[in-house]
Design an enzyme around this catalytic site. Structure first.
Site, PDB file in Angstrom:
ATOM      1  N   ASP A  34       0.857  -1.185   0.000  1.00  0.00           N
ATOM      2  CA  ASP A  34       0.000   0.000   0.000  1.00  0.00           C
ATOM      3  C   ASP A  34       0.893   1.234   0.000  1.00  0.00           C
ATOM      4  OD1 ASP A  34      -1.807   2.185   1.092  1.00  0.00           O
ATOM      5  OD2 ASP A  34      -3.217   0.511   1.038  1.00  0.00           O
ATOM      6  N   GLY A  52      -4.166   5.819  -5.959  1.00  0.00           N
ATOM      7  CA  GLY A  52      -4.858   6.874  -5.238  1.00  0.00           C
ATOM      8  C   GLY A  52      -6.346   6.838  -5.511  1.00  0.00           C
ATOM      9  N   SER A  56      -4.628  15.590 -12.343  1.00  0.00           N
ATOM     10  CA  SER A  56      -5.965  15.540 -12.939  1.00  0.00           C
ATOM     11  C   SER A  56      -6.364  16.894 -13.502  1.00  0.00           C
ATOM     12  CB  SER A  56      -6.991  15.117 -11.885  1.00  0.00           C
ATOM     13  OG  SER A  56      -8.313  15.253 -12.359  1.00  0.00           O
ATOM     14  N   TYR A  74     -11.468  16.531  -4.372  1.00  0.00           N
ATOM     15  CA  TYR A  74     -10.539  15.708  -5.146  1.00  0.00           C
ATOM     16  C   TYR A  74      -9.541  16.589  -5.891  1.00  0.00           C
ATOM     17  CZ  TYR A  74      -8.867  12.893  -9.069  1.00  0.00           C
ATOM     18  OH  TYR A  74      -8.081  12.280 -10.006  1.00  0.00           O
ATOM     19  N   SER A 113     -10.196  12.578 -19.518  1.00  0.00           N
ATOM     20  CA  SER A 113     -11.132  11.482 -19.233  1.00  0.00           C
ATOM     21  C   SER A 113     -10.651  10.234 -19.966  1.00  0.00           C
ATOM     22  CB  SER A 113     -12.536  11.859 -19.706  1.00  0.00           C
ATOM     23  OG  SER A 113     -12.958  13.060 -19.084  1.00  0.00           O
ATOM     24  N   ARG A 164     -19.250  15.722 -22.661  1.00  0.00           N
ATOM     25  CA  ARG A 164     -18.061  16.395 -22.131  1.00  0.00           C
ATOM     26  C   ARG A 164     -16.789  15.774 -22.687  1.00  0.00           C
ATOM     27  NH1 ARG A 164     -14.795  15.519 -17.515  1.00  0.00           N
ATOM     28  NH2 ARG A 164     -13.761  17.443 -16.790  1.00  0.00           N
TER      29      ARG A 164
END
Length: 281
Positions: A53, A75, A113, A138, A167, A176
């Protein structure tokens, strides 16, 4: 660094993106270390599977020994209670970077991201060096991920690339995605570029396919990483209505943005702390 590094660790390899990255690098890297908290099986002697982990710093240091690079995918990949995001995304990334420093790893590729800037309006073309505007908790955790990468590059000389991925889907499956789609082929292309680009200290780049409707500027990816995406979601545009309300305005994060999307997780966190959750006036 111009060739694929010889020994690469991939964290979170059992996740949604991990198998694509693993397959894309397996033909060129001499050895892949496949790290995940879920069991993973090595296919042959060019792979080593490690069940660990990212919250376990000593286990990471051991797994990173002898590695030339780390691709950090592990994550939480969506909105969640802030305490969980702190553990998995912020503390987990700290552990990865610190383990890389201790093990003498040369380069780390962090998966950030597009949600780091998801609160910008859809008609704003965002450059990678503009101020963050996270669209939720997030996104905030990924701002911290990038900040940790910057600090480790500036302070310890670690080479760090933070890829703000779009994405990731086999094909676009919502309106989107005409702006945000990241194809599997381009995903691998960005990772390979992030691993091999010369002269890297700390680089942030959007990793999204070359979509005609994209919100994000790809100059950093082209100039600093040497990669230009080859796919375009426009090839799938006929699947979606031209007058979809998404294109009328609003944040780039779409339905994942705003109080209704974030408050349930704020409330969960408040309940854990034993404090009633209240909305701001």
């Amino acid at each position: 660094m111009e060739d694929i590094p010889g020994r690469i660790v991939i964290t979170g390899v059992a996740g949604r993106i991990g198998p694509t990255v693993r397959a894309g690098l397996s033909g060129d890297a001499q050895h892949l270390v496949l790290l995940d908290r879920a069991p993973v099986e090595a296919q042959d002697d060019t792979e080593t599977a490690v069940e660990a982990d990212i919250t376990d710093l000593p286990a990471l240091v051991e797994a990173f020994e002898g590695a030339d690079a780390v691709v950090h995918l592990a994550g939480i990949a969506d909105e969640a209670p802030f305490a969980d995001l702190l553990d998995a995304n912020v503390r987990g990334t700290y552990n990865v970077l610190e383990a890389a420093r201790r093990a003498g790893v040369g380069r780390v590729v962090l998966f950030s991201s597009n949600r780091v800037t998801g609160a910008y309006p859809i008609h704003h073309h965002v450059f990678a060096d503009e101020p963050p505007r996270p669209d939720g908790l997030y996104g905030v955790s990924k701002v911290a991920v990038e900040a940790l990468g910057q600090m480790y590059a500036d302070t310890f000389g670690l080479e760090v690339v933070a890829l703000r991925i779009g994405s990731f889907e086999e094909e676009p499956d919502e309106t989107r995605h005409l702006a945000t789609w990241l194809s599997p082929r381009d995903c691998v292309g960005f990772v390979r570029a992030a691993l091999t680009a010369p002269g890297v200290t700390f680089t942030v780049a959007y990793a999204v396919s070359g979509n005609a409707r994209r919100f994000w500027d790809l100059t950093a990816a082209a100039n600093e990483l040497g990669y230009r995406p080859v796919d375009d979601a426009a090839a799938f545009a006929s699947r979606f209505a031209d007058d979809d309300p998404f294109w009328h305005g609003g944040p780039q994060g779409g339905p994942s943005t705003g109080a209704e999307a974030v408050l349930p997780f704020v409330e969960d966190a408040a309940e854990v702390e034993g404090t009633p959750a209240t909305a701001a006036d």
